[in-house]
Design an enzyme around this catalytic site. Structure first.
Site, PDB file in Angstrom:
ATOM      1  N   LYS A  22       0.635  -1.294  -0.113  1.00 48.05           N
ATOM      2  CA  LYS A  22      -0.226   0.032   0.020  1.00 48.05           C
ATOM      3  C   LYS A  22       1.042   1.222   0.012  1.00 48.05           C
ATOM      4  O   LYS A  22       1.010   2.558  -0.906  1.00 48.05           O
ATOM      5  CB  LYS A  22      -0.673   0.063   1.231  1.00 48.05           C
ATOM      6  N   ASN A  23       1.970   1.380   1.067  1.00 49.71           N
ATOM      7  CA  ASN A  23       2.442   2.497   1.393  1.00 49.71           C
ATOM      8  C   ASN A  23       4.204   2.907   0.083  1.00 49.71           C
ATOM      9  O   ASN A  23       4.390   3.574   0.142  1.00 49.71           O
ATOM     10  CB  ASN A  23       3.507   2.262   2.616  1.00 49.71           C
ATOM     11  N   CYS A 116      -5.202   8.047   9.284  1.00 48.09           N
ATOM     12  CA  CYS A 116      -4.734   7.271  10.675  1.00 48.09           C
ATOM     13  C   CYS A 116      -4.919   8.874  11.885  1.00 48.09           C
ATOM     14  O   CYS A 116      -3.940   9.580  11.563  1.00 48.09           O
ATOM     15  CB  CYS A 116      -4.745   5.962  10.803  1.00 48.09           C
ATOM     16  N   ARG A 121       0.179  14.847  13.135  1.00 44.20           N
ATOM     17  CA  ARG A 121       0.885  14.491  11.782  1.00 44.20           C
ATOM     18  C   ARG A 121       0.812  15.833  10.794  1.00 44.20           C
ATOM     19  O   ARG A 121       0.089  16.124  10.153  1.00 44.20           O
ATOM     20  CB  ARG A 121      -0.650  13.865  11.215  1.00 44.20           C
ATOM     21  N   ASP A 332       3.678   0.218  12.695  1.00 44.86           N
ATOM     22  CA  ASP A 332       3.152   0.323  12.132  1.00 44.86           C
ATOM     23  C   ASP A 332       2.916  -1.145  12.249  1.00 44.86           C
ATOM     24  O   ASP A 332       1.426  -1.498  12.684  1.00 44.86           O
ATOM     25  CB  ASP A 332       3.490   0.359  10.394  1.00 44.86           C
ATOM     26  N   ARG A 424      -9.019  -0.080   4.427  1.00 45.83           N
ATOM     27  CA  ARG A 424      -8.171   0.483   3.792  1.00 45.83           C
ATOM     28  C   ARG A 424      -6.471   0.326   3.519  1.00 45.83           C
ATOM     29  O   ARG A 424      -6.039   1.065   2.655  1.00 45.83           O
ATOM     30  CB  ARG A 424      -7.540   2.486   4.506  1.00 45.83           C
TER      31      ARG A 424
HETATM   32  C1  EPZ Z   1       4.370   7.061   6.414  1.00 46.11           C
HETATM   33  O1  EPZ Z   1       2.831   8.122   6.657  1.00 46.11           O
HETATM   34  C2  EPZ Z   1       3.110   5.834   6.137  1.00 46.11           C
HETATM   35  N1  EPZ Z   1       1.872   6.499   5.264  1.00 46.11           N
HETATM   36  C3  EPZ Z   1       2.242   5.566   7.085  1.00 46.11           C
HETATM   37  O2  EPZ Z   1       1.488   4.191   7.571  1.00 46.11           O
HETATM   38  C4  EPZ Z   1       3.737   5.712   8.646  1.00 46.11           C
HETATM   39  O3  EPZ Z   1       3.544   5.054   9.778  1.00 46.11           O
HETATM   40  C5  EPZ Z   1       4.560   6.927   8.513  1.00 46.11           C
HETATM   41  O4  EPZ Z   1       5.103   6.881   7.355  1.00 46.11           O
HETATM   42  C6  EPZ Z   1       5.719   6.032   9.237  1.00 46.11           C
HETATM   43  O5  EPZ Z   1       6.773   5.289   8.600  1.00 46.11           O
HETATM   44  C7  EPZ Z   1       2.153   6.472   4.301  1.00 46.11           C
HETATM   45  O6  EPZ Z   1       3.659   6.152   3.869  1.00 46.11           O
HETATM   46  C8  EPZ Z   1       1.234   6.320   3.738  1.00 46.11           C
HETATM   47  P1  EPZ Z   1       5.975  10.900   8.593  1.00 46.11           P
HETATM   48  P2  EPZ Z   1       4.000   9.800   7.199  1.00 46.11           P
HETATM   49  O7  EPZ Z   1       6.004  12.306   7.643  1.00 46.11           O
HETATM   50  O8  EPZ Z   1       4.353   9.856   5.964  1.00 46.11           O
HETATM   51  C9  EPZ Z   1       6.855  13.512  12.221  1.00 46.11           C
HETATM   52  C10 EPZ Z   1      -0.116   3.292   8.108  1.00 46.11           C
HETATM   53  O9  EPZ Z   1      -0.898   2.335   8.678  1.00 46.11           O
HETATM   54  N2  EPZ Z   1       6.206  14.964  10.655  1.00 46.11           N
HETATM   55  O10 EPZ Z   1       7.349   9.748   8.460  1.00 46.11           O
HETATM   56  O11 EPZ Z   1       2.750  10.761   7.349  1.00 46.11           O
HETATM   57  C11 EPZ Z   1       4.976  13.020  12.341  1.00 46.11           C
HETATM   58  O12 EPZ Z   1       4.104  13.629  12.537  1.00 46.11           O
HETATM   59  C12 EPZ Z   1       0.444   4.623   7.977  1.00 46.11           C
HETATM   60  O13 EPZ Z   1      -0.052   1.911   6.346  1.00 46.11           O
HETATM   61  C13 EPZ Z   1       6.477  16.214  11.445  1.00 46.11           C
HETATM   62  O14 EPZ Z   1       6.643  16.609  12.099  1.00 46.11           O
HETATM   63  O15 EPZ Z   1       5.043   9.896   8.092  1.00 46.11           O
HETATM   64  C14 EPZ Z   1       5.648  11.861  12.609  1.00 46.11           C
HETATM   65  O16 EPZ Z   1       6.294  12.234  14.230  1.00 46.11           O
HETATM   66  C15 EPZ Z   1       0.258   4.830   9.140  1.00 46.11           C
HETATM   67  N3  EPZ Z   1       6.651  16.896  10.553  1.00 46.11           N
HETATM   68  C16 EPZ Z   1       7.053  11.542  12.530  1.00 46.11           C
HETATM   69  O17 EPZ Z   1       6.926  13.050  11.547  1.00 46.11           O
HETATM   70  C17 EPZ Z   1       5.452  16.555   8.667  1.00 46.11           C
HETATM   71  O18 EPZ Z   1       5.862  17.533   7.933  1.00 46.11           O
HETATM   72  C18 EPZ Z   1       7.233  10.652  11.011  1.00 46.11           C
HETATM   73  O19 EPZ Z   1       6.142  10.754   9.855  1.00 46.11           O
HETATM   74  C19 EPZ Z   1       5.434  15.220   8.334  1.00 46.11           C
HETATM   75  C20 EPZ Z   1       6.023  14.680   9.941  1.00 46.11           C
END
Ligand code: EPZ
Length: 451
Positions: A22-23, A116, A121, A332, A424
């Site tokens: 998916k990702n 989610c 986020r 995850d 999803r």
């Molecule tokens: C991706 O989300 C995945 N989703 C998530 O999978 C996964 O948990 C996550 O990466 C971490 O591996 C998809 O790929 C669609 P991040 P993403 O930006 O990109 C903070 C699932 O179940 N952050 O790596 O949103 C954020 O709050 C989903 O398949 C900021 O502070 O994750 C978090 O604490 C859930 N500012 C950390 O970084 C930003 O601008 C990591 O988030 C962006 C992120």
């Protein structure tokens, strides 16, 4: 509302094939925007987030079609740069349309992304990186930033209607344009999968060289780079989380096959560990699961290269597990591990360092008799709880998968509300566990079927 009914305490036995990722599918499909001609994506999972992404592509004027697990996207007809609609508000990965539209159209307008509820986020890292590439952001709709409908030209009906609707509907959201998208040096203060992918999507057609430091190392981000390089981009991944991108003028259409989904694979391995039995997973992405396999080994679970899993004797506690960006233990899989450890002998502890609100599944597991104490960012699990079936509710996508694992291992019947979360990301969790001998069924609250 659709919910799952499960009669637990049956060891799992049999074989199951792991779906496509998916990702990886979501950024790869979004990247189809970056050039004309039909891209063909194979092993694409039939899940809601993929359908939502294809709806966004069509809204922009792309043609999309699906034959089984093969999705085609032709972005030759892209006319618009706004995606105000419920799909964009529902999924987190709609934010990737920002980078792709800026690369393709030089402008973009979209709502804040969904996803989610596992933390706040924010998208500050996305916006800061794109600003360095020459992107300007506007607080509200300024029609000058949106490509006006070209007078007199025929445009796809759906796009024309949606575009007009957007101009009325454009509410709170992200409005941006980039008169000159150019290379830059971007240092992320922390790894972010989405911010890394958004930067790559904007940089591949930018003018000049972009260097990303402290980039996300997740396999899905690596897949996006492989897909774009196959299209003619020039993305070089260097050691220590550095990615160097040399901007190109155009990208060609290609055929690409997605890897298996490591998170679905891990969810199923943990369900097998919780239930016991003898299961083989076809096309398990072993090399992407090293951190999970190390934890499973501590729990007395072995997985061979051909994807066969065995639980040697009792399931053992895992000690301390800390989630971290790849190659650390994936956030995850935190909820599915939480569920499995409820059945393990002894005390384990999981600390969640990526998202600040990702232990909501614990409350549901307690309804099944689990002994879990959450303090701050850590959960302590007193294992060996004899879980009892119960009526529970999935708090999010991976929490839903965790509850399925727990219900399959519990004695008695369970009902899991919130199946739409699970759908999803998991193509057909019923089919997959039924093929392993589980008694699991999807029911719609309108149905009067009883066991
Ligand atoms: C991706 O989300 C995945 N989703 C998530 O999978 C996964 O948990 C996550 O990466 C971490 O591996 C998809 O790929 C669609 P991040 P993403 O930006 O990109 C903070 C699932 O179940 N952050 O790596 O949103 C954020 O709050 C989903 O398949 C900021 O502070 O994750 C978090 O604490 C859930 N500012 C950390 O970084 C930003 O601008 C990591 O988030 C962006 C992120």
């Amino acid at each position: 509302m659709r919910y799952l009914e499960i009669a637990g305490k049956k060891p799992l036995c049999g074989e199951v094939t792991i779906q496509g990722s998916k990702n990886a599918a979501l950024p790869v499909l979004t990247a189809c925007l970056l050039g004309d001609g039909p891209c063909v994506i194979e092993n694409c999972p039939q899940i809601q987030d993929v359908e939502d992404t294809c709806a966004l592509l069509r809204l922009l004027g792309c043609k999309t079609s699906r034959m089984g697990h093969t999705v085609s996207v032709d972005a030759s007809g892209v006319e618009f740069s706004a995606i105000f609609c419920e799909e964009a508000e529902r999924i987190r990965s709609s934010v990737l349309f920002l980078g792709a539209l800026l690369g393709r159209m030089g402008e973009a307008a979209l709502p804040y992304p969904g996803g989610c509820a596992i933390g706040s986020r924010p998208i500050d890292l996305h916006l800061e990186a794109l600003k360095k590439l020459g992107v300007h952001f506007f607080e509200s709709l300024d029609t000058g930033t949106l490509r006006k409908e070209r007078a007199g030209e025929t445009v796809p009906e759906i796009a024309a209607e949606a575009f007009t609707k957007d101009l009325q509907l454009c509410g709170a959201g992200i409005y941006a344009n980039a008169p000159h998208l150019h290379g830059a040096c971007i240092q992320f203060p922390q790894p972010s999968v989405g911010a890394t992918e958004n930067t790559i999507l904007a940089a591949v057609l930018a003018d000049g060289e972009t260097l990303i430091e402290n980039a996300a190392l997740e396999p899905e981000t690596e897949e996006l780079c492989r897909f774009l390089n196959l299209r003619g981009a020039d993305i070089q991944r260097e050691r220590g989380g550095r990615i160097r991108i040399f901007g190109k003028k155009t990208l060609r259409p290609v055929r690409y096959r997605l890897d298996a989904d490591r998170i679905v694979a891990g969810s199923y391995l943990l369900a097998g560990a919780a239930c016991g039995g003898s299961v083989r997973f076809r096309n398990l992405p072993m090399e992407q699961l090293a951190s999970l396999l190390a934890v499973l080994s501590r729990m007395g679970v072995t997985v061979t290269q051909d994807g066969s899993m065995q639980v040697q004797g009792d399931l053992l506690a895992a000690g301390d597990v800390v989630t971290a960006p790849y190659p650390g233990f994936p956030t995850d899989l935190q909820s599915p591990l939480l569920a499995a450890l409820c059945l393990a002998q002894g005390e384990s502890r999981i600390c969640e360092t990526v998202f600040e609100n990702r232990f909501r599944t614990a409350e549901e597991l307690r309804k099944m008799g689990a002994s879990i104490t959450v303090e701050g960012s850590c959960a302590k699990i007193q294992g060996r709880a004899m879980l009892q079936g119960a009526d529970v509710c999935a708090p999010d996508l991976r929490g839903g998968a965790a509850l399925v694992a727990a219900a399959l291992a519990a004695s008695g019947r369970s009902r899991i509300q919130g199946y739409d979360y699970i759908a999803r990301g998991y193509e057909d969790i019923c089919r997959d566990f039924q093929s392993l001998g589980a008694e699991i069924r999807l029911t719609d609250s309108g149905d009067k079927k009883v066991w």
